[in-house]
Design a protein around this motif. Sequence first.
Motif, PDB file in Angstrom:
ATOM      1  N   CYS A  51      -4.307  -5.798 -17.076  1.00  0.00           N
ATOM      2  CA  CYS A  51      -3.370  -4.163 -17.016  1.00  0.00           C
ATOM      3  C   CYS A  51      -4.065  -3.240 -16.841  1.00  0.00           C
ATOM      4  O   CYS A  51      -3.517  -2.525 -15.727  1.00  0.00           O
ATOM      5  N   LEU A  52      -5.454  -3.482 -17.250  1.00  0.00           N
ATOM      6  CA  LEU A  52      -6.245  -2.332 -16.783  1.00  0.00           C
ATOM      7  C   LEU A  52      -6.448  -1.962 -15.424  1.00  0.00           C
ATOM      8  O   LEU A  52      -6.107  -0.582 -14.576  1.00  0.00           O
ATOM      9  N   GLU A  53      -6.969  -3.368 -14.990  1.00  0.00           N
ATOM     10  CA  GLU A  53      -6.935  -3.077 -13.841  1.00  0.00           C
ATOM     11  C   GLU A  53      -5.597  -2.001 -12.512  1.00  0.00           C
ATOM     12  O   GLU A  53      -5.851  -2.036 -11.692  1.00  0.00           O
ATOM     13  N   SER A  54      -4.367  -3.196 -13.264  1.00  0.00           N
ATOM     14  CA  SER A  54      -3.248  -2.657 -12.334  1.00  0.00           C
ATOM     15  C   SER A  54      -2.958  -1.183 -12.378  1.00  0.00           C
ATOM     16  O   SER A  54      -2.322  -0.841 -11.057  1.00  0.00           O
ATOM     17  N   LEU A  55      -3.816  -0.181 -13.872  1.00  0.00           N
ATOM     18  CA  LEU A  55      -3.198   1.127 -13.812  1.00  0.00           C
ATOM     19  C   LEU A  55      -4.136   2.061 -12.915  1.00  0.00           C
ATOM     20  O   LEU A  55      -4.290   2.856 -13.369  1.00  0.00           O
ATOM     21  N   GLY A  56      -5.983   0.869 -12.486  1.00  0.00           N
ATOM     22  CA  GLY A  56      -6.963   1.512 -11.488  1.00  0.00           C
ATOM     23  C   GLY A  56      -7.612   2.332 -13.058  1.00  0.00           C
ATOM     24  O   GLY A  56      -8.667   3.544 -12.058  1.00  0.00           O
ATOM     25  N   LEU A  57      -7.640   2.026 -14.022  1.00  0.00           N
ATOM     26  CA  LEU A  57      -8.235   2.695 -14.861  1.00  0.00           C
ATOM     27  C   LEU A  57     -10.194   1.961 -15.206  1.00  0.00           C
ATOM     28  O   LEU A  57     -10.061   0.926 -14.713  1.00  0.00           O
TER      29      LEU A  57
END
Length: 290
Positions: A206-212
């Motif tokens: 999820c974090l990677e999909s959000l670019g965080l």
Amino acid sequence: MAAEAQHTCYEGDNVHIFQFYLEHSGEHKAIVQCVNNLLAREFKRIGEGKSSLGVLGVGSGGGEVDAQILTLLQSIFPAVPITADIVEGSSELSDNFKALVAKTASLQKIPFGWNIMSSEDYVKQVKTKGEMKKFDFIHMIQMIYYVENLCETISFYHSLLKANGRLMIIVEAANSGWDTLWKTYSKELCVGVIKEYRSSAEVIACLESLGLKYDEHSAPNAFDITECFNPGSCHGERLLSFMTGSDEFHESFTPEIRAGMLDLLRRKCSTEKDGKVLFNSDLSCILVHA
């Protein structure tokens, strides 16, 4: 797995079995050790040059870990005013937290804002009011299993971070015993408050999909489940009930399912040492950058 549940799942008997689990699993000890190792350095960086510091705890339960976090922050910035906002769905656990504050002198110096509601209701409240209060440090400890939409939830709380802030998510590690049990038997287990099991793997995706940007740290833990294999053990039954999210393990599943779960717990979720079966309850601590 512990913490806040939608619709205040930790009330009454559920509070007692939750506390029984905490007493026997060593989970809070593992979390506190991880927090103390990581946050002293992080807090110095987060608080540098700031005249006040705001903390938001989401799914804080009885406040045992929050107390450690706030005490650590006070020790690093003794002259800086600190505020704490709490989101917790269980009124009973919130009362326990308030009692802890009342008997802890250092915590009495901190103004607390109590939001006794689920994470979803807090999100709706903030959006309805249109007042986006920002925080320097937000923590979500063992609570992401209960939210409806993981990515939307993380994105929302990340949006509440001040400059240089951190969002800390603590969750069961990918490939831990919890991960193996709940994903293998998702059809049988994801039928109550938890509709979709998540480990650190889902959080990181999820974090990677959000670019965080984030850093991941391990918090090793294991606890003795030997009694779970003793059919007459009340201790084992209570542990199995908590671990499967059921009211009573032996009444909630067919004999075939129970046998399969017990076999999986012994063979794939645990190690055996000195005659004891030790369940792999490793945790992952993920620090998300503002």
